[in-house]
Write a protein that holds these residues in place. Structure first.
Motif: not given
Length: 445
Positions: A126-145
């Motif tokens: 579930s937490i991994e899904s939240m991170v992916n949501y922040a990446r796709t919806q807000h441009g979050g940097d998946i290399n800085r989590v």
């Protein structure tokens, strides 16, 4: 409801204890905390809240900040400093809310078999899904989590770094426990074998548990910052040492600190290379993070400065750890030229030997004593140690104690007295004054 249950629920539900003296209001900003109801695969049945600061780079870092048992994401948002720091430095904060009951409130699942392997299910997915949501919806940097949390959230921080070392680049765990400390749900409540003060695995055993969580992983393991109050009896202070043993083993490091210092009054820090930092907060109970500690975590992540020119998430030096740690003189304060606890000839007695490793600061110390059986093994052991004048023992774990000052006797407890030939166990104690020059003498029975 037992006293322990009452304390734990009260602590996490409003973070009155889990944030010490901090009483914070939501940060002043046009940005606000927003709940996301459809963020992807959610086997843990969790709730998600996200804080996206108004001023941020095009690809902002992502911090997952997790509450204690009985608490909530919105509670941790208003009761900690991470959102106000995100306004200052431009990173996204995800605040998960645990929904699984553990008998004394909702806690993050760090006990089930499903949670203990990458992609296995439950809260980690579930937490991994939240991170992916922040990446796709807000441009979050998946290399800085990055992951951080208090109590149950601190436990989940260490858990996520073990299960998803390819996703998280660093973590800061407040009052947590090592990964896989809980064998199952029945072992989770206070008083179980993890949190009753008897947990004592070897560094290799702890490290093997992390490696088994994602056996195919061959990349660089994320660095970790560990925080614990010396007077914490709910999640015993002795578990800080178990976490140190786990993560130094994972990173292939010695358990002897490369430096020690006191960044602030009562914050005694040990550094193990650049990958592991451990803070012992003198006199603190189950009450972290308190003022300034979230900022120290953000600094450890490297989020208090501009993004590096090297591609994000792959710096030459792990994030938040400069080549020469600031505030550490050439010879760390309180550490003599010869590292404490490593005498040329290890002292010993009939059938066993003992060595002491010392972490010292002005006015106090923590000593870790390793007992090693001789060729005949032991059914029990005792260690005698003479403290310097003015020094006294204020706490002990994994041993019984007779005396507080002068010559103090330590002996095995029920679970660590029997040692095979050449086998070792460890116990520790905290003291006031100086511990310099202590020489242990071991006797086997």
């Amino acid at each position: 409801m037992s006293r322990m249950k009452t304390v734990l629920v009260g602590l996490a539900s409003a973070l009155v204890l889990a944030t010490g003296v901090v009483a914070l209001s939501p940060p002043a900003s046009a940005a606000s905390l927003v709940e996301v109801t459809n963020f992807g695969n959610n086997p843990g049945g969790m709730r998600m809240h996200i804080y996206v600061p108004d001023n941020r780079p095009a690809n902002p870092p992502i911090v997952v900040a997790m509450h204690g048992c009985g608490g909530s994401g919105p509670g941790f948002y208003s009761g900690s400093e991470f959102a106000s720091l995100s306004n200052q430095y431009g990173f996204i904060v995800i605040y998960p809310s645990a929904m699984q009951e553990a008998g004394f409130g909702r806690c993050f699942d760090t006990w089930s078999d499903a949670s203990k392997r990458r992609g296995g299910g439950s809260d980690p997915v579930s937490i991994e899904s939240m991170v992916n949501y922040a990446r796709t919806q807000h441009g979050g940097d998946i290399n800085r989590v990055y992951a951080t949390g208090s109590s149950s959230g601190g436990m989940m921080t260490q858990h996520m770094l073990a299960v998803y070392p390819d996703l998280f680049k660093a973590g800061a765990s407040f009052m947590g426990v090592p990964f896989n400390c809980f064998a199952n749900a029945a072992a989770y409540p206070p008083g179980g074998p993890c949190t009753n003060g008897t947990m004592n695995r070897t560094p290799q055993q702890w490290g093997d548990m992390v490696r088994a969580a994602h056996p195919g992983f061959t990349g660089t393991r994320p660095p970790i910052q560990l925080w614990h109050g010396t007077n914490d009896t709910l999640v015993p202070y002795s578990l800080l040492q178990e976490s140190i043993e786990q993560w130094t083993n994972v990173h292939g490091l010695s358990q002897t600190p490369t430096s020690t210092d006191t960044p602030q009054a009562n914050w005694n820090r040990r550094r193990f290379g650049t990958q592991v930092e451990a803070y012992a907060i003198q006199g603190a109970g189950h009450s972290l993070p308190s003022t300034g500690m979230a900022r120290a975590a953000i600094q450890f992540f490297g989020l208090d400065r501009a993004a590096p020119t090297t591609p994000p998430g792959n710096p030459t030096t792990p994030p938040g750890n400069p080549t020469t740690p600031p505030g550490n003189p050439t010879t760390p304060p309180g550490n003599p030229t010869t590292p404490p606890g490593n005498p040329t000839t290890p002292p010993g007695g009939a059938g066993c030997s003992a060595t002491v490793s010392l972490n010292q600061w002005t006015g106090g110390f923590v000593a870790t004593v390793r007992v090693t059986a001789g060729s005949a093994g032991t059914n029990g052991w005792s260690v005698s140690m003479t403290l310097p004048g003015g020094a006294s023992v204020t706490g002990v774990w994994n041993a019984n104690r007779s005396g507080n000052s002068g010559t103090v006797q330590f002996s095995n407890v029920s679970y660590n007295g029997r040692l095979g030939s050449g086998q070792s166990t460890e116990f520790g104690f905290q003291g006031s004054g100086s511990g310099s020059g202590m020489t242990p003498s071991c006797t086997a029975s």
